[in-house]
Design an enzyme around this catalytic site. Structure first.
Site, short mmCIF file in Angstrom:
data_model
loop_
_atom_site.label_atom_id
_atom_site.label_comp_id
_atom_site.label_asym_id
_atom_site.label_seq_id
_atom_site.Cartn_x
_atom_site.Cartn_y
_atom_site.Cartn_z
N SER A 1 0.66 -9.01 -2.00
CA SER A 1 -0.54 -8.36 -1.47
C SER A 1 -1.71 -9.11 -2.09
CB SER A 1 -0.57 -6.88 -1.83
OG SER A 1 -0.60 -6.73 -3.22
N ARG A 2 -2.89 -8.92 -1.49
CA ARG A 2 -4.03 -9.69 -2.02
C ARG A 2 -4.35 -9.29 -3.45
NH1 ARG A 2 -7.85 -8.33 2.87
NH2 ARG A 2 -7.02 -6.35 2.17
N GLU B 1 3.43 -4.51 23.20
CA GLU B 1 4.14 -3.25 23.50
C GLU B 1 3.65 -2.66 24.82
OE1 GLU B 1 3.75 -0.65 20.11
OE2 GLU B 1 4.63 -2.13 18.78
N GLY C 1 0.85 -1.20 0.00
CA GLY C 1 0.00 0.00 0.00
C GLY C 1 0.88 1.24 0.00
N ARG C 2 0.42 2.27 0.72
CA ARG C 2 1.15 3.55 0.71
C ARG C 2 2.59 3.37 1.19
NH1 ARG C 2 -4.33 5.16 2.63
NH2 ARG C 2 -3.72 3.86 4.38
N ILE C 3 2.77 2.76 2.38
CA ILE C 3 4.12 2.67 2.95
C ILE C 3 4.96 1.64 2.19
CG2 ILE C 3 5.47 2.17 5.05
CD1 ILE C 3 2.99 3.22 6.65
N GLY D 1 8.05 4.72 14.02
CA GLY D 1 7.96 4.80 12.56
C GLY D 1 7.63 6.19 12.03
N HIS E 1 8.73 1.72 18.53
CA HIS E 1 7.56 2.14 17.72
C HIS E 1 7.64 3.64 17.36
CE1 HIS E 1 3.10 1.06 16.82
NE2 HIS E 1 3.55 1.96 15.96
N ALA F 1 5.26 -2.70 10.71
CA ALA F 1 3.80 -2.72 10.55
C ALA F 1 3.13 -2.79 11.93
CB ALA F 1 3.39 -3.88 9.66
N ARG F 2 2.89 -4.00 12.42
CA ARG F 2 2.38 -4.21 13.77
C ARG F 2 3.02 -5.48 14.32
NH1 ARG F 2 1.07 0.29 13.95
NH2 ARG F 2 -0.95 1.24 14.40
P1 NAP Z 1 -2.27 0.75 3.32
O1 NAP Z 1 -1.97 1.82 2.33
O2 NAP Z 1 -3.68 0.40 3.61
O3 NAP Z 1 -1.46 -0.56 2.88
C1 NAP Z 1 -1.65 -1.80 3.44
C2 NAP Z 1 -1.51 -2.82 2.32
O4 NAP Z 1 -1.56 -4.12 2.90
C3 NAP Z 1 -2.63 -2.75 1.30
O5 NAP Z 1 -2.08 -2.39 0.06
C4 NAP Z 1 -3.24 -4.15 1.28
O6 NAP Z 1 -3.41 -4.51 -0.08
C5 NAP Z 1 -2.18 -4.99 1.96
N1 NAP Z 1 -2.75 -6.14 2.66
C6 NAP Z 1 -3.80 -6.19 3.47
N2 NAP Z 1 -3.99 -7.44 3.93
C7 NAP Z 1 -3.02 -8.19 3.37
C8 NAP Z 1 -2.66 -9.56 3.45
N3 NAP Z 1 -3.39 -10.42 4.16
N4 NAP Z 1 -1.58 -9.99 2.75
C9 NAP Z 1 -0.85 -9.14 2.01
N5 NAP Z 1 -1.16 -7.82 1.89
C10 NAP Z 1 -2.23 -7.37 2.56
O7 NAP Z 1 -1.62 1.11 4.74
P2 NAP Z 1 -0.29 1.95 5.03
O8 NAP Z 1 -0.61 3.38 5.18
O9 NAP Z 1 0.75 1.53 4.06
O10 NAP Z 1 0.07 1.38 6.50
C11 NAP Z 1 0.31 0.01 6.70
C12 NAP Z 1 0.43 -0.30 8.16
O11 NAP Z 1 1.64 0.20 8.69
C13 NAP Z 1 -0.63 0.35 9.08
O12 NAP Z 1 -1.84 -0.37 9.09
C14 NAP Z 1 0.06 0.37 10.44
O13 NAP Z 1 -0.28 -0.79 11.16
C15 NAP Z 1 1.54 0.35 10.09
N6 NAP Z 1 2.22 1.61 10.46
C16 NAP Z 1 3.20 1.55 11.41
C17 NAP Z 1 3.88 2.71 11.74
C18 NAP Z 1 4.97 2.69 12.77
O14 NAP Z 1 5.13 3.68 13.50
N7 NAP Z 1 5.77 1.64 12.86
C19 NAP Z 1 3.57 3.93 11.12
C20 NAP Z 1 2.57 3.93 10.18
C21 NAP Z 1 1.90 2.76 9.85
P3 NAP Z 1 -4.46 -5.63 -0.51
O15 NAP Z 1 -5.77 -5.19 0.10
O16 NAP Z 1 -4.43 -5.64 -1.96
O17 NAP Z 1 -3.94 -6.89 0.06
C1 GLV Z 2 1.54 3.98 13.76
O1 GLV Z 2 1.91 2.93 14.13
C2 GLV Z 2 0.41 4.19 12.90
O2 GLV Z 2 -0.29 3.22 12.61
O3 GLV Z 2 0.18 5.33 12.50
#
Ligand code: NAP
Ligand code: GLV
Length: 324
Positions: free
Chosen positions: A176-177, A267, A155-157, A287, A285, A237-238
């Site tokens: 990804s799905r 955590e 996705g975005r990240i 990110g 944590h 991620a998580r």
């Molecule tokens: P996003 O744009 O929604 O991207 C998530 C991607 O995961 C989607 O493209 C989705 O695509 C894919 N996905 C969902 N279920 C899946 C599965 N079972 N197998 C494979 N791919 C799958 O979200 P984002 O903004 O990139 O953020 C992602 C995650 O990063 C957040 O939900 C958060 O938990 C984590 N995060 C952590 C921090 C930190 O501080 N460490 C900061 C920001 C975010 P499909 O639907 O096509 O599978």
């Molecule tokens: C941080 O972990 C977030 O999901 O924004």
């Protein structure tokens, strides 16, 4: 009468200023985390809540908040919120996507490089006064340039991480799905593959899926056994996306070379086996933790909370089906 908003924990002041224009704000200017019972009590008179990923917004807490109309999370991940329970009650849930994408991708790369080149271990070595001379094999790590990067969750990240990999001439695989649009695959020179192939071929596996029931322990014993013994796992991620106990055993058994972790299963508790391992880089944590991004996240959540309470559409709804 102005609606009431509970702000559960310390936020950047711009969020409070935005909310105060339209709402009566019950601000807990504290880093302490409310337990479910206290949160429930504080929500009795709240029309809205600005919460954080540490807040247990469970189905029980939501059910016990009679006036609640909006839950605005200061994060993109919202696995701490029972979204289905909120939706069933017609409560809008909002989050903060996009604004933290680049900062989180940067941190992912910082972890990847730190893990590959053993940077924290090398710094500990130097500070401990252990550095006596230059040796040909002193603290040697893994090459990153032209290696294969496997991105799970594109996705975005995930895509922002892939964009940075172009500068390292890496081969990028992703799972990804749904496949990304061909233009994105072409721009990022990324190939959509099944997860097991990605695990077998990647030198670095970086996780970017949201935490959902189907992604809990997505990386377990079976998946870790598929990775190359020379590979590193990066998780921003998580925590529960990885079976932490299985990861500790895999590291002890040398089934993989290292791990870079910003997130953990429970955590802020960190598994003893991870704390013990010199081949793991551990971060608390952080990110999205830049001053600019955290300020924007707080303001976004406040703005969306106020919008819903004024009968307007929020910019970042998680459950748009509740909005008319
Ligand atoms: P996003 O744009 O929604 O991207 C998530 C991607 O995961 C989607 O493209 C989705 O695509 C894919 N996905 C969902 N279920 C899946 C599965 N079972 N197998 C494979 N791919 C799958 O979200 P984002 O903004 O990139 O953020 C992602 C995650 O990063 C957040 O939900 C958060 O938990 C984590 N995060 C952590 C921090 C930190 O501080 N460490 C900061 C920001 C975010 P499909 O639907 O096509 O599978
Ligand atoms: C941080 O972990 C977030 O999901 O924004």
């Amino acid at each position: 009468m102005k609606p009431r908003v509970l702000v559960t924990r310390k936020v950047y002041p711009q969020a409070i200023a935005i909310l105060q224009e339209h709402c009566v704000v019950d601000y807990r200017d504290s880093y302490d985390i409310l337990d479910a019972a206290t949160l429930t009590r504080k929500l009795q008179h709240a029309d809205g809540v600005v919460c954080q990923l540490t807040d247990p917004m469970t189905a029980e807490v939501i059910a016990a908040a009679p006036k609640l109309r909006v839950i605005s999370q200061v994060a993109v991940g919202h696995d701490n919120i029972a979204v289905a329970a909120a939706t069933a009650r017609g409560i809008a849930v909002t989050n903060t996507p996009g604004v933290l994408t680049e900062a989180t991708a940067d941190l992912t790369w910082a972890l990847l490089l730190a893990t590959a080149r053993r940077i924290p271990e090398a710094e500990r070595f130097l500070r401990a006064g252990s550095w006596q001379r230059w040796d040909v094999d002193l603290l040697v790590g893994s090459e990153v340039h032209q290696k294969t990067l496997g991105i799970v969750g594109f996705g975005r990240i995930g895509q922002a991480v892939a964009r940075r990999a172009l500068g390292f001439s890496m081969r990028v695989l992703y799972a990804s799905r749904n496949p990304a649009p061909p233009a994105v695959e072409q721009e990022l020179r990324a190939r959509h593959v099944p997860l097991d192939l990605l695990l077998k071929q990647s030198d670095f596996v970086s996780l970017h899926v949201p935490l959902r029931p189907e992604t809990r322990h997505l990386i377990g014993v079976e998946q870790l056994c598929q990775m190359k013994p020379s590979a590193c796992l990066i998780n921003t991620a998580r925590g529960p996306v990885v079976d932490e106990q299985a990861l500790v055993v895999a590291l002890e058994e040398r089934l993989l070379a290292g791990a870079g972790l910003d997130v953990f299963e429970d955590e802020p508790r960190v598994h003893e086996g991870l704390l013990r391992s010199p081949r793991v880089v551990l971060l608390p944590h952080i990110g999205s933790a830049t001053v600019q991004v955290r300020g924007l996240m707080c303001a976004m959540a406040a703005k969306d909370c106020a919008a819903v309470l004024q009968g307007q559409r929020p910019d970042h709804p998680v459950n748009p089906e509740v909005l008319r």
